[in-house]
Design a protein around this motif. Structure first.
Motif, PDB file in Angstrom:
ATOM      1  N   LEU A  73       0.823  -1.198   0.000  1.00  0.00           N
ATOM      2  CA  LEU A  73       0.000   0.000   0.000  1.00  0.00           C
ATOM      3  C   LEU A  73       0.863   1.256   0.000  1.00  0.00           C
ATOM      4  N   ASP A  74       0.426   2.256  -0.760  1.00  0.00           N
ATOM      5  CA  ASP A  74       1.047   3.569  -0.636  1.00  0.00           C
ATOM      6  C   ASP A  74       0.228   4.391   0.363  1.00  0.00           C
ATOM      7  N   GLN A  75       0.675   5.598   0.632  1.00  0.00           N
ATOM      8  CA  GLN A  75       0.020   6.405   1.672  1.00  0.00           C
ATOM      9  C   GLN A  75      -1.392   6.810   1.270  1.00  0.00           C
ATOM     10  N   ASP A  76      -1.635   7.030  -0.019  1.00  0.00           N
ATOM     11  CA  ASP A  76      -2.993   7.325  -0.464  1.00  0.00           C
ATOM     12  C   ASP A  76      -3.905   6.134  -0.201  1.00  0.00           C
ATOM     13  N   GLY A  77      -3.393   4.934  -0.443  1.00  0.00           N
ATOM     14  CA  GLY A  77      -4.175   3.732  -0.179  1.00  0.00           C
ATOM     15  C   GLY A  77      -4.494   3.570   1.299  1.00  0.00           C
ATOM     16  N   ILE A  78      -3.546   3.884   2.157  1.00  0.00           N
ATOM     17  CA  ILE A  78      -3.777   3.811   3.604  1.00  0.00           C
ATOM     18  C   ILE A  78      -4.867   4.801   4.012  1.00  0.00           C
ATOM     19  N   ILE A 122      -8.559   4.015   5.842  1.00  0.00           N
ATOM     20  CA  ILE A 122      -8.985   4.651   7.101  1.00  0.00           C
ATOM     21  C   ILE A 122     -10.374   5.259   6.929  1.00  0.00           C
ATOM     22  N   GLN A 123     -10.595   5.925   5.809  1.00  0.00           N
ATOM     23  CA  GLN A 123     -11.913   6.513   5.547  1.00  0.00           C
ATOM     24  C   GLN A 123     -12.981   5.437   5.402  1.00  0.00           C
ATOM     25  N   GLN A 124     -12.639   4.316   4.773  1.00  0.00           N
ATOM     26  CA  GLN A 124     -13.612   3.231   4.606  1.00  0.00           C
ATOM     27  C   GLN A 124     -14.013   2.634   5.953  1.00  0.00           C
ATOM     28  N   PHE A 125     -13.066   2.487   6.869  1.00  0.00           N
ATOM     29  CA  PHE A 125     -13.417   2.034   8.220  1.00  0.00           C
ATOM     30  C   PHE A 125     -14.362   3.024   8.892  1.00  0.00           C
ATOM     31  N   SER A 126     -14.086   4.289   8.732  1.00  0.00           N
ATOM     32  CA  SER A 126     -14.918   5.327   9.344  1.00  0.00           C
ATOM     33  C   SER A 126     -16.349   5.275   8.813  1.00  0.00           C
ATOM     34  N   LEU A 127     -16.508   5.180   7.508  1.00  0.00           N
ATOM     35  CA  LEU A 127     -17.845   5.135   6.908  1.00  0.00           C
ATOM     36  C   LEU A 127     -18.591   3.863   7.301  1.00  0.00           C
ATOM     37  N   ALA A 128     -17.858   2.754   7.365  1.00  0.00           N
ATOM     38  CA  ALA A 128     -18.483   1.493   7.776  1.00  0.00           C
ATOM     39  C   ALA A 128     -18.989   1.586   9.207  1.00  0.00           C
ATOM     40  N   ALA A 129     -18.203   2.184  10.098  1.00  0.00           N
ATOM     41  CA  ALA A 129     -18.630   2.335  11.493  1.00  0.00           C
ATOM     42  C   ALA A 129     -19.884   3.189  11.595  1.00  0.00           C
TER      43      ALA A 129
END
Length: 332
Positions: free
Chosen positions: A136-141, A145-152
């Motif tokens: 993963l590059d930093q954009d991928g990371i 992180i945003q996907q975890f946030s939206l899922a929560a």
């Protein structure tokens, strides 16, 4: 009164007893949705409300993070209504319920996702077979992180009582935690503090999304039981940082060894790791692992190895396990 049947109140975590039905993949989802088979399964397992907490199996936060066919999804807003029916069914039976959110990372099967997997480093994953992942590059990371946030946020919108972030069993966040799969040279690799950086950023993003009052749990792969792998002592240090970041409960399981301890099959085979982590934090600790009899669960609690006990496979085989356990311990 048996300890297993005593309430737990610790910060945001309030449960009527110490018995947990832990997350276990069922492969009963239909196209990632809550269908009749999955709904019937959890309704049956939670009947009578004997589990203080039911944690729904790991659910993918993005299509490219899907681990297997039949896995439940929390990757789209359209799924919230279906998830709501699941939370309502468990609540109607008298238990609280959390939902576990996950990204598979390296070890993704291209047959399932249609793409190659990605991970902290392009190295083989001892817990997950598959082609070498893309680092993963930093954009991928940041995207993850945003996907975890939206899922929560979807989990909360669906009416679940808590969300659990998955960092165990060789999945993506666990891949960052373990030295076996994280060989990065940037701020996300090397020292323990760097290897848990993504965890702390995910927890912050999730906390910002769900608010201060909503419980956030984390399943921690507390030990790899492999040379050069993650140790319980390191995991205790990680747990302290996770508590400071806002995690309300630490759910102990295996790392690259997945959900088995290669060195013991004794009931509560992650209890030794749980004991080390529990000594480092003030938030509740949950442990699972090979517990099949109520006396075993009670003993682990009485020894102080954990605050909560998860009974998975035994309860999956016998939907009346919770009732029988409470009656056996109380002498009825």
């Amino acid at each position: 009164m048996p300890l297993l049947n005593t309430p737990l109140e610790a910060g945001r975590v309030k449960l009527k007893n110490r018995l947990v039905f832990p997350p276990m993949a069922t492969a009963k989802s239909e196209r990632g949705e809550v269908g009749p088979d999955l709904l019937r399964y959890y309704d049956e397992k939670s009947k009578g409300g004997h589990f203080g907490l039911v944690i729904i199996e790991h659910s993918y936060i993005a299509p490219e993070g899907r681990a297997s066919a039949g896995q439940l999804s929390v990757a789209e807003d359209r799924l919230v209504d279906g998830l709501k029916t699941l939370a309502e069914a468990i609540h109607a039976n008298g238990s609280k319920t959390a939902m576990q959110i996950n990204h598979c990372g390296g070890g993704i099967s291209p047959e399932v996702t249609g793409i190659d997997g990605f991970a902290p480093s392009s190295v083989s994953n001892p817990a997950r077979e598959g082609p070498l992942p893309i680092a993963l590059d930093q954009d991928g990371i940041r995207k993850i992180i945003q996907q975890f946030s939206l899922a929560a946020l979807r989990v909360k919108a669906a009416g679940f009582d808590a969300v659990e972030i998955h960092s165990a069993h060789g999945y993506l966040l666990n891949q960052f935690l373990s030295p076996l799969t994280n060989q990065r040279a940037d701020e996300y690799g090397g020292s323990l503090q760097n290897r848990i950086r993504i965890h702390l950023e995910v927890v912050k993003a999730v906390r910002d999304a769900v608010g201060e009052a909503y419980p956030v749990f984390l399943r921690l792969g507390a030990a790899d039981y492999m040379e050069g792998g993650q140790t319980p002592e390191e995991s205790a240090s990680a747990a302290r940082e996770l508590e400071r970041a806002g995690v309300d409960l630490i759910d102990i399981s295996g790392g690259m060894c997945r959900y088995f301890n290669p060195f013991t099959k004794a009931p509560g085979y992650f209890a030794a790791a749980s004991r080390v982590v529990k000594g480092a934090v003030s938030v509740p600790v949950l442990v699972t692992g090979g517990i099949t009899r109520p006396e075993e669960a009670e003993e682990i609690l009485r020894k102080g190895d954990t605050d909560l006990v998860g009974v998975g496979r035994a309860a999956a085989k016998d939907s009346d396990w919770g009732r029988k356990a409470m009656e056996a311990l109380s002498g009825k």
